[in-house]
Design an enzyme around this catalytic site. Structure first.
Site, PDB file in Angstrom:
ATOM      1  N   CYS A  84       0.853  -1.321  -0.014  1.00 51.73           N
ATOM      2  CA  CYS A  84      -0.026   0.332   0.054  1.00 51.73           C
ATOM      3  C   CYS A  84       0.902   1.348   0.128  1.00 51.73           C
ATOM      4  CB  CYS A  84      -0.897  -0.088   1.342  1.00 51.73           C
ATOM      5  SG  CYS A  84      -2.358  -1.213   1.143  1.00 51.73           S
ATOM      6  N   TYR A 160       2.107   9.501 -11.953  1.00 52.53           N
ATOM      7  CA  TYR A 160       1.434   8.632 -11.319  1.00 52.53           C
ATOM      8  C   TYR A 160       0.789   7.696 -12.101  1.00 52.53           C
ATOM      9  CZ  TYR A 160      -2.107   7.301  -7.885  1.00 52.53           C
ATOM     10  OH  TYR A 160      -2.754   6.812  -6.839  1.00 52.53           O
TER      11      TYR A 160
END
Length: 254
Positions: A84, A160
């Protein structure tokens, strides 16, 4: 895989999606290693769930190796590993001032993509050396985190989206390669979630974003991401796939 009694390692577990995942796995009976760049955050979460706090920068291969060594020494080999840890960046390829965003691109890929690969690699090596858990020969599950931006990248999200697209593209070849060891690899691609990245949004901006979500018309809750991690771990046929969890949103160009 039955989660109860297993050892799990969650990166980015000091907050957001990682924290919710660490808490859910612990509540289901797993012994959880809480890995985060921030030692204080890792200590807080680990202390509250009875886990092990480990501070490490996922983009630092030596630090990740040391973290795995400590987890294996103190808890044992993790059979559940959830990636994560990551950063969100916003930088145009050609900003108005004429500069280039090469540093931002490199840093984003180093943390999000390379960091996920480093953790996956160490997890796979550790799991492969263990005995199977069941008649299928299962040895472990690795869950990575992409983003809907890997398909719907907006203006300013080149770095991203590229980093998350790399994670998504890594999923199937990793699952195919690690299948002979009984290790499954899955990726979750979240949409708009209530995390540190969205916490600073003005109320009107948040309302505008939520209005574009078909149903439910609200940001996802970290606990809902953690719920999907649980379902992936427990369902042995989930392997080599990217699952969007996004209220059916498709992001606009900007």
């Amino acid at each position: 895989m039955d989660i109860s009694g297993q050892i799990a390692l969650v990166t980015g577990a000091g907050s957001g999606l990682g924290e919710a995942t660490a808490r859910r796995l612990a509540a289901l009976g797993a012994r959880v290693a809480v890995m985060d760049l921030a030692q204080e955050a890792a200590d807080r979460v680990a202390g509250e769930i009875g886990g092990l706090a480990v501070a490490a920068d996922v983009s630092d291969a030596a630090a990740v190796e040391a973290a795995f060594a400590r987890v294996m020494q103190d808890l044992g080999t993790p059979r559940i590993v959830v990636n994560c840890a990551g950063i969100g960046t916003a930088a145009r390829i050609l900003p108005r001032d004429g500069s280039l965003s090469l540093d931002a691109f490199e840093r984003t890929l180093k943390i999000n993509l390379y960091g996920s690969y480093v953790v996956l690699s160490h997890a796979a090596r550790a799991m492969a050396a263990t005995d199977p858990l069941d008649d299928d020969g299962a040895r472990g599950v690795i869950v990575n985190t992409a983003s809907v931006a890997w398909q719907d990248g907006q203006i300013g999200q080149a770095a991203y989206a590229a980093s998350k697209g790399g994670i998504a593209s890594l999923t199937l070849p990793a699952a195919r390669e690690l299948a002979r060891f009984g290790i499954r690899v899955m990726t979750i691609a979240p949409g708009l979630f209530e995390t540190a990245m969205s916490a600073g949004l003005p109320p009107e901006a948040k309302a505008s974003l939520e209005a574009g979500l078909p149903f439910p018309s609200r940001m996802g809750r970290p606990e809902e991401y953690a719920m999907l991690v649980q379902q992936i771990v427990e369902n042995p046929l989930l392997n080599g796939e990217v699952i969007r969890i996004d209220s059916a949103v498709r992001l606009a160009p900007k």
